[in-house]
Design a protein around this motif. Structure first.
Motif, PDB file in Angstrom:
ATOM      1  N   LYS A  78       0.826  -1.202   0.000  1.00 12.51           N
ATOM      2  CA  LYS A  78       0.000   0.000   0.000  1.00 12.51           C
ATOM      3  C   LYS A  78       0.863   1.256   0.000  1.00 12.51           C
ATOM      4  O   LYS A  78       0.548   2.244  -0.680  1.00 12.51           O
ATOM      5  CB  LYS A  78      -0.929  -0.003   1.227  1.00 12.51           C
ATOM      6  N   THR A  79       1.952   1.210   0.744  1.00  9.05           N
ATOM      7  CA  THR A  79       2.842   2.369   0.798  1.00  9.05           C
ATOM      8  C   THR A  79       3.484   2.615  -0.563  1.00  9.05           C
ATOM      9  O   THR A  79       3.610   3.768  -1.000  1.00  9.05           O
ATOM     10  CB  THR A  79       3.941   2.152   1.858  1.00  9.05           C
ATOM     11  N   ILE A  80       3.864   1.545  -1.262  1.00  8.46           N
ATOM     12  CA  ILE A  80       4.447   1.699  -2.592  1.00  8.46           C
ATOM     13  C   ILE A  80       3.420   2.321  -3.539  1.00  8.46           C
ATOM     14  O   ILE A  80       3.746   3.220  -4.334  1.00  8.46           O
ATOM     15  CB  ILE A  80       4.937   0.351  -3.153  1.00  8.46           C
ATOM     16  N   SER A  81       2.172   1.887  -3.453  1.00  9.56           N
ATOM     17  CA  SER A  81       1.124   2.477  -4.289  1.00  9.56           C
ATOM     18  C   SER A  81       0.946   3.959  -3.979  1.00  9.56           C
ATOM     19  O   SER A  81       0.739   4.775  -4.885  1.00  9.56           O
ATOM     20  CB  SER A  81      -0.201   1.734  -4.063  1.00  9.56           C
ATOM     21  N   THR A  82       1.035   4.310  -2.698  1.00  6.20           N
ATOM     22  CA  THR A  82       0.918   5.713  -2.299  1.00  6.20           C
ATOM     23  C   THR A  82       2.058   6.536  -2.879  1.00  6.20           C
ATOM     24  O   THR A  82       1.849   7.650  -3.381  1.00  6.20           O
ATOM     25  CB  THR A  82       0.921   5.838  -0.765  1.00  6.20           C
ATOM     26  N   TYR A  83       3.278   5.996  -2.832  1.00  2.00           N
ATOM     27  CA  TYR A  83       4.428   6.688  -3.424  1.00  2.00           C
ATOM     28  C   TYR A  83       4.211   6.919  -4.912  1.00  2.00           C
ATOM     29  O   TYR A  83       4.518   8.001  -5.440  1.00  2.00           O
ATOM     30  CB  TYR A  83       5.711   5.882  -3.207  1.00  2.00           C
ATOM     31  N   LYS A  84       3.710   5.910  -5.610  1.00  2.00           N
ATOM     32  CA  LYS A  84       3.497   6.036  -7.050  1.00  2.00           C
ATOM     33  C   LYS A  84       2.491   7.142  -7.358  1.00  2.00           C
ATOM     34  O   LYS A  84       2.719   7.978  -8.248  1.00  2.00           O
ATOM     35  CB  LYS A  84       3.017   4.695  -7.619  1.00  2.00           C
ATOM     36  N   THR A  85       1.399   7.176  -6.614  1.00  2.30           N
ATOM     37  CA  THR A  85       0.388   8.219  -6.816  1.00  2.30           C
ATOM     38  C   THR A  85       0.966   9.601  -6.537  1.00  2.30           C
ATOM     39  O   THR A  85       0.746  10.562  -7.295  1.00  2.30           O
ATOM     40  CB  THR A  85      -0.817   7.965  -5.895  1.00  2.30           C
ATOM     41  N   ARG A  86       1.728   9.713  -5.464  1.00  2.00           N
ATOM     42  CA  ARG A  86       2.315  10.997  -5.071  1.00  2.00           C
ATOM     43  C   ARG A  86       3.314  11.486  -6.117  1.00  2.00           C
ATOM     44  O   ARG A  86       3.366  12.679  -6.421  1.00  2.00           O
ATOM     45  CB  ARG A  86       2.992  10.847  -3.709  1.00  2.00           C
ATOM     46  N   MET A  87       4.110  10.569  -6.661  1.00  2.00           N
ATOM     47  CA  MET A  87       5.081  10.954  -7.680  1.00  2.00           C
ATOM     48  C   MET A  87       4.390  11.500  -8.931  1.00  2.00           C
ATOM     49  O   MET A  87       4.834  12.495  -9.514  1.00  2.00           O
ATOM     50  CB  MET A  87       5.977   9.761  -8.042  1.00  2.00           C
ATOM     51  N   LEU A  88       3.318  10.851  -9.344  1.00  2.00           N
ATOM     52  CA  LEU A  88       2.574  11.312 -10.508  1.00  2.00           C
ATOM     53  C   LEU A  88       2.016  12.710 -10.276  1.00  2.00           C
ATOM     54  O   LEU A  88       2.077  13.583 -11.158  1.00  2.00           O
ATOM     55  CB  LEU A  88       1.434  10.340 -10.832  1.00  2.00           C
ATOM     56  N   GLN A  89       1.486  12.931  -9.084  1.00  2.00           N
ATOM     57  CA  GLN A  89       0.918  14.242  -8.754  1.00  2.00           C
ATOM     58  C   GLN A  89       1.992  15.331  -8.740  1.00  2.00           C
ATOM     59  O   GLN A  89       1.800  16.423  -9.283  1.00  2.00           O
ATOM     60  CB  GLN A  89       0.211  14.178  -7.401  1.00  2.00           C
ATOM     61  N   LYS A  90       3.139  15.038  -8.112  1.00  2.00           N
ATOM     62  CA  LYS A  90       4.207  16.031  -8.006  1.00  2.00           C
ATOM     63  C   LYS A  90       4.736  16.451  -9.375  1.00  2.00           C
ATOM     64  O   LYS A  90       5.049  17.618  -9.600  1.00  2.00           O
ATOM     65  CB  LYS A  90       5.365  15.475  -7.169  1.00  2.00           C
ATOM     66  N   CYS A  91       4.859  15.480 -10.280  1.00  2.00           N
ATOM     67  CA  CYS A  91       5.479  15.752 -11.577  1.00  2.00           C
ATOM     68  C   CYS A  91       4.457  16.043 -12.680  1.00  2.00           C
ATOM     69  O   CYS A  91       4.849  16.303 -13.824  1.00  2.00           O
ATOM     70  CB  CYS A  91       6.359  14.576 -11.990  1.00  2.00           C
ATOM     71  N   GLY A  92       3.181  15.996 -12.326  1.00  2.00           N
ATOM     72  CA  GLY A  92       2.148  16.298 -13.308  1.00  2.00           C
ATOM     73  C   GLY A  92       2.067  15.279 -14.425  1.00  2.00           C
ATOM     74  O   GLY A  92       1.752  15.628 -15.574  1.00  2.00           O
ATOM     75  N   CYS A  93       2.329  14.019 -14.107  1.00  2.00           N
ATOM     76  CA  CYS A  93       2.316  12.954 -15.114  1.00  2.00           C
ATOM     77  C   CYS A  93       1.009  12.168 -15.036  1.00  2.00           C
ATOM     78  O   CYS A  93       0.400  12.040 -13.967  1.00  2.00           O
ATOM     79  CB  CYS A  93       3.497  12.014 -14.914  1.00  2.00           C
ATOM     80  N   ASP A  94       0.619  11.600 -16.178  1.00  2.00           N
ATOM     81  CA  ASP A  94      -0.607  10.803 -16.226  1.00  2.00           C
ATOM     82  C   ASP A  94      -0.358   9.336 -15.893  1.00  2.00           C
ATOM     83  O   ASP A  94      -1.251   8.640 -15.415  1.00  2.00           O
ATOM     84  CB  ASP A  94      -1.251  10.897 -17.621  1.00  2.00           C
ATOM     85  N   ASP A  95       0.851   8.865 -16.168  1.00  2.00           N
ATOM     86  CA  ASP A  95       1.151   7.463 -15.883  1.00  2.00           C
ATOM     87  C   ASP A  95       2.640   7.299 -15.598  1.00  2.00           C
ATOM     88  O   ASP A  95       3.446   8.219 -15.803  1.00  2.00           O
ATOM     89  CB  ASP A  95       0.715   6.550 -17.039  1.00  2.00           C
ATOM     90  N   LEU A  96       2.993   6.096 -15.139  1.00  2.00           N
ATOM     91  CA  LEU A  96       4.374   5.831 -14.732  1.00  2.00           C
ATOM     92  C   LEU A  96       5.350   5.880 -15.900  1.00  2.00           C
ATOM     93  O   LEU A  96       6.523   6.208 -15.715  1.00  2.00           O
ATOM     94  CB  LEU A  96       4.454   4.463 -14.050  1.00  2.00           C
ATOM     95  N   SER A  97       4.883   5.548 -17.103  1.00  2.00           N
ATOM     96  CA  SER A  97       5.785   5.569 -18.250  1.00  2.00           C
ATOM     97  C   SER A  97       6.357   6.958 -18.476  1.00  2.00           C
ATOM     98  O   SER A  97       7.529   7.098 -18.881  1.00  2.00           O
ATOM     99  CB  SER A  97       5.071   5.074 -19.511  1.00  2.00           C
TER     100      SER A  97
END
Length: 211
Positions: free
Chosen positions: A177-196
């Protein structure tokens, strides 16, 4: 004689670097793949740690603060293929004494070891200056990845390697769950739509470093 522990999970690089460092008889070199690193340091008692950031068993940037906490007198030289533009300042702030990229000749490592053993800090040009103004300018407007924390960068690097949430959670001693939270937060910070898109940003930083 200066005792060194090389932490890298590429045997060929470790062997070549050990041969170069021990050639003049100034260094005694041991090798570790990074697994159970704190115990390895206890065992070998090195004066200098040569640490790769990209390890199979752990993330070097995540390990560095723990090494610094448990062994504050131990000097650390970061030896990595990761880009200096993204990692050098972070490793300085986490307690490293120097940083060199693996695209440099191995012959450059020994002089840095000597300088670090003598008490110098050895980082790419501009890093120490940036460290002096980092509180005033917290992020680089030309590099959105500068907005990410060290732990988020570690997660992103493992994602770039193709590791799953479960694998990353195990490596960093976190929950899925924490890893999923990090992924969501990273997308928000960088203004990205997906991990790619995030991974493409990291690849672009690698390309800038190679120029």
């Amino acid at each position: 004689m200066i005792s060194i522990l090389i932490v890298d999970d590429h045997p060929a690089i470790c062997f070549a670097l050990k041969v170069i460092l021990e050639k003049e008889g100034k260094y005694a070199v041991a090798i570790s793949n990074g697994e159970n690193l704190l115990a390895q340091i206890h065992q070998h008692r090195p004066q200098l740690l040569i640490l790769d950031l990209e390890l199979s068993h752990a993330d070097g940037l995540d390990l560095l603060p723990r090494v610094n906490q448990h062994f504050p007198e131990l000097k650390v030289l970061i030896f990595t293929s990761q880009p200096a533009g993204l990692y050098a300042l972070r490793t300085l702030q986490a307690g490293a004494s120097g940083f060199i990229n693996k695209n440099m000749s191995l012959e450059h490592v020994e002089p840095l070891c000597q300088l670090i053993a003598e008490g110098y800090q050895c980082f790419p040009e501009g890093v120490l200056h940036r460290a002096g103004i980092v509180q005033e300018h917290r992020s680089d407007p030309d590099n959105m990845l500068s907005l990410l924390s060290d732990r988020e960068i570690a997660v992103l690097n493992f994602l770039k390697q193709g590791k799953s949430n479960m694998e990353i959670a195990g490596l960093l001693s976190l929950s899925n769950k924490t890893i999923s939270t990090y992924k969501t937060r990273m997308l928000q910070k960088c203004g990205c739509d997906d991990l790619s898109q995030l991974i493409d940003m990291m690849a672009a930083e690698d390309r800038r470093e190679d120029r």
